[in-house]
Design a protein around this motif. Structure first.
Motif, short mmCIF file in Angstrom:
data_model
loop_
_atom_site.label_atom_id
_atom_site.label_comp_id
_atom_site.label_asym_id
_atom_site.label_seq_id
_atom_site.Cartn_x
_atom_site.Cartn_y
_atom_site.Cartn_z
N ILE A 1 -5.54 5.80 0.28
CA ILE A 1 -4.67 4.63 0.40
C ILE A 1 -4.72 3.89 -0.93
O ILE A 1 -5.80 3.53 -1.41
CB ILE A 1 -5.13 3.68 1.53
CG1 ILE A 1 -5.11 4.41 2.88
CG2 ILE A 1 -4.25 2.44 1.58
CD1 ILE A 1 -5.68 3.58 4.03
N VAL A 2 -3.58 3.69 -1.56
CA VAL A 2 -3.55 2.99 -2.84
C VAL A 2 -3.12 1.55 -2.61
O VAL A 2 -2.10 1.29 -1.96
CB VAL A 2 -2.54 3.67 -3.80
CG1 VAL A 2 -2.59 3.01 -5.17
CG2 VAL A 2 -2.82 5.16 -3.93
N VAL A 3 -3.92 0.61 -3.08
CA VAL A 3 -3.57 -0.80 -2.94
C VAL A 3 -3.28 -1.40 -4.32
O VAL A 3 -3.68 -0.85 -5.34
CB VAL A 3 -4.70 -1.62 -2.25
CG1 VAL A 3 -4.85 -1.18 -0.80
CG2 VAL A 3 -6.02 -1.47 -3.00
N SER B 1 0.83 -1.21 0.00
CA SER B 1 0.00 0.00 0.00
C SER B 1 0.86 1.25 0.00
O SER B 1 1.93 1.27 0.57
CB SER B 1 -0.90 0.09 1.24
OG SER B 1 -1.33 -1.14 1.66
N GLY B 2 0.32 2.28 -0.65
CA GLY B 2 0.95 3.59 -0.59
C GLY B 2 -0.11 4.58 -0.16
O GLY B 2 -1.31 4.28 -0.19
N VAL B 3 0.30 5.76 0.27
CA VAL B 3 -0.69 6.76 0.69
C VAL B 3 -0.40 8.08 -0.04
O VAL B 3 0.75 8.50 -0.14
CB VAL B 3 -0.66 6.98 2.22
CG1 VAL B 3 -1.57 8.14 2.61
CG2 VAL B 3 -1.07 5.71 2.96
N ILE B 4 -1.46 8.67 -0.57
CA ILE B 4 -1.34 9.98 -1.21
C ILE B 4 -2.13 10.99 -0.37
O ILE B 4 -3.28 10.71 0.00
CB ILE B 4 -1.92 9.96 -2.63
CG1 ILE B 4 -1.17 8.94 -3.51
CG2 ILE B 4 -1.84 11.35 -3.28
CD1 ILE B 4 -1.83 8.72 -4.86
N VAL B 5 -1.53 12.11 -0.04
CA VAL B 5 -2.26 13.14 0.70
C VAL B 5 -2.74 14.17 -0.31
O VAL B 5 -1.97 14.86 -0.95
CB VAL B 5 -1.36 13.82 1.75
CG1 VAL B 5 -2.12 14.92 2.49
CG2 VAL B 5 -0.86 12.77 2.74
N LYS C 1 -11.05 2.40 12.08
CA LYS C 1 -10.03 2.30 13.13
C LYS C 1 -8.70 2.92 12.67
O LYS C 1 -8.04 3.65 13.42
CB LYS C 1 -9.82 0.82 13.49
CG LYS C 1 -9.11 0.64 14.80
CD LYS C 1 -9.32 -0.77 15.33
CE LYS C 1 -8.57 -0.92 16.66
NZ LYS C 1 -8.45 -2.32 17.07
N ILE C 2 -8.34 2.63 11.42
CA ILE C 2 -7.11 3.23 10.87
C ILE C 2 -7.22 4.75 10.96
O ILE C 2 -6.32 5.44 11.43
CB ILE C 2 -6.90 2.80 9.39
CG1 ILE C 2 -6.59 1.31 9.30
CG2 ILE C 2 -5.77 3.63 8.74
CD1 ILE C 2 -6.56 0.76 7.89
N GLY C 3 -8.37 5.25 10.51
CA GLY C 3 -8.58 6.70 10.47
C GLY C 3 -8.55 7.32 11.86
O GLY C 3 -7.94 8.36 12.08
N MET C 4 -9.20 6.64 12.81
CA MET C 4 -9.27 7.22 14.15
C MET C 4 -7.89 7.24 14.81
O MET C 4 -7.46 8.25 15.37
CB MET C 4 -10.25 6.44 15.01
CG MET C 4 -10.55 7.12 16.31
SD MET C 4 -11.43 6.05 17.45
CE MET C 4 -10.22 4.77 17.73
N ASN D 1 -10.13 12.44 6.37
CA ASN D 1 -10.95 11.58 5.51
C ASN D 1 -10.05 10.71 4.66
O ASN D 1 -9.15 11.20 4.01
CB ASN D 1 -11.83 12.43 4.57
CG ASN D 1 -12.88 13.18 5.37
OD1 ASN D 1 -13.66 12.57 6.08
ND2 ASN D 1 -12.85 14.50 5.28
N ILE D 2 -10.34 9.40 4.67
CA ILE D 2 -9.50 8.48 3.90
C ILE D 2 -10.34 7.70 2.89
O ILE D 2 -11.38 7.14 3.24
CB ILE D 2 -8.77 7.47 4.83
CG1 ILE D 2 -7.98 8.20 5.92
CG2 ILE D 2 -7.83 6.59 4.02
CD1 ILE D 2 -7.30 7.26 6.90
N LEU D 3 -9.88 7.67 1.64
CA LEU D 3 -10.50 6.84 0.61
C LEU D 3 -9.51 5.75 0.22
O LEU D 3 -8.32 5.88 0.45
CB LEU D 3 -10.83 7.67 -0.64
CG LEU D 3 -11.88 8.78 -0.49
CD1 LEU D 3 -11.98 9.57 -1.79
CD2 LEU D 3 -13.23 8.17 -0.12
#
Ligand code: GDP
Ligand code: MG
Length: 308
Positions: free
Chosen positions: A233-235, A213-217, A254-257, A274-276
């Protein structure tokens, strides 16, 4: 006044405690940690300054040999840290056997070849069952000529930060400070957001998902003392999406919190997060896609030089 300043690379196999050591000696979270291998992906620069000296640390991904594109990127980040360093800390986790594996030996040879000053840091010494075991191990390693010094540490028990800095200081060159005295890290707040979300994925999800996974803000704006963040979150596989979301959205919630709570303590402001989740087939096997997600391998010939 004469000052000392220098770059100190922290290297070692995955999971030996590199990022934990860095956070501990800085008293700040600058690098995320988890019990899983290869949590750290980028070289992270962080600075500690006292009255007379400036220590510029370079945390790096774990060194290990692999031909996969993504792992090549991570080895090149570690070599890059060594190249810039005045002093290299090679971290090795405590174990009864005083042996190096092939990648560690290759790194030691490389350090000799480049005439780098280095210290062998034996980590997690709280795992030693007796003081004698530890003493035996140290006496075997002391015979190796490559290291200036050997320092045993444990970040979980009685770690003496001042003593540690005193030892490192001996090997710093006389030099004016490179950074302002209050400078902490070269990574910005957006980078911390990405890393803190990745950390939660490493802590909460098993199997291969954290590694793929990678994450883009996408958005990071402060309005009246509150920070509004949108992240993706990119999978790399379709099936990973459902696992990350979880039953009734529980896992993602849970990840978000947890990420939000940690970010609020690091950024010292209230955060709305906010996470997509986005599926991008095999992004971690494709150099162009890796670049889009923020992993840019510096092609400086370091890998070729290392394997020569
Ligand atoms: N028992 C023990 N565990 C530690 C110590 N330092 C780090 N760890 C744990 O080792 C794991 C890997 O740490 P991390 O800093 O992410 O390793 P890195 O991959 O080398 O950066 C984490 O679960 C840490 O909590 C230590 O001194 N003692
Ligand atoms: Mg790390």
């Amino acid at each position: 006044m004469i000052t000392k300043a220098g770059y100190i690379a922290i290297i070692g196999r995955p999971n030996v405690g590199k990022s934990t050591l860095l956070n501990t000696i800085l008293n700040e979270t600058v690098s995320i940690t988890s019990p899983k291998e290869q949590t750290t992906r980028d070289k992270i620069l962080a600075v500690f300054t006292n009255e007379t000296s400036q220590f510029i640390f370079l945390d790096s991904p774990g060194i290990h040999l692999s031909t996969k594109e993504f792992n090549k990127f991570m080895l090149s980040e570690a070599l890059d840290a060594i190249k810039e360093a005045d002093l290299v800390l090679l971290l090795k986790e405590y174990s009864k056997e005083a042996t190096f594996d092939s990648i560690e030996n290759q790194i030691i040879e490389y350090l000799d070849k480049k005439s780098k000053k280095s210290i062998l840091v034996i980590t997690k010494t709280d795992k030693a069952t007796s003081f004698n075991d530890l003493k035996n191990l140290l006496s075997i390693f002391q015979k190796i000529k490559s290291f200036q010094q050997i320092i045993p540490i444990s970040t979980t028990t009685r770690f003496n930060k001042n003593l540690f800095y005193k030892e490192l200081e001996k090997y710093l060159p006389e030099h004016p400070f490179y950074f302002p005295e209050d400078f902490l890290t070269d990574k910005n707040e957006r980078f911390m957001v990405k890393e803190v979300i990745r950390e939660q994925i490493f802590l909460l999800i098993h199997q291969e998902i954290p590694h793929e996974s990678g994450v883009i803000v996408e958005k990071f704006t402060t309005i009246k003392e509150k920070i509004f963040i949108n992240a993706i979150i990119v999978v790399s596989k379709e099936s990973q999406k459902g696992i990350l979301i979880g039953r009734g959205g529980q896992t993602l919630k849970k990840i978000g919190m947890q990420a939000r709570l940690k970010l609020e303590s690091i950024l010292k402001k209230r955060v709305e997060l906010n996470i997509l989740i986005r599926f991008e087939l095999n992004w971690n096997k494709n150099i162009d896609k890796m670049r889009q997600i923020g992993y840019n391998q510096s092609d400086s010939g370091l890998l070729e030089d290392f394997f020569k």
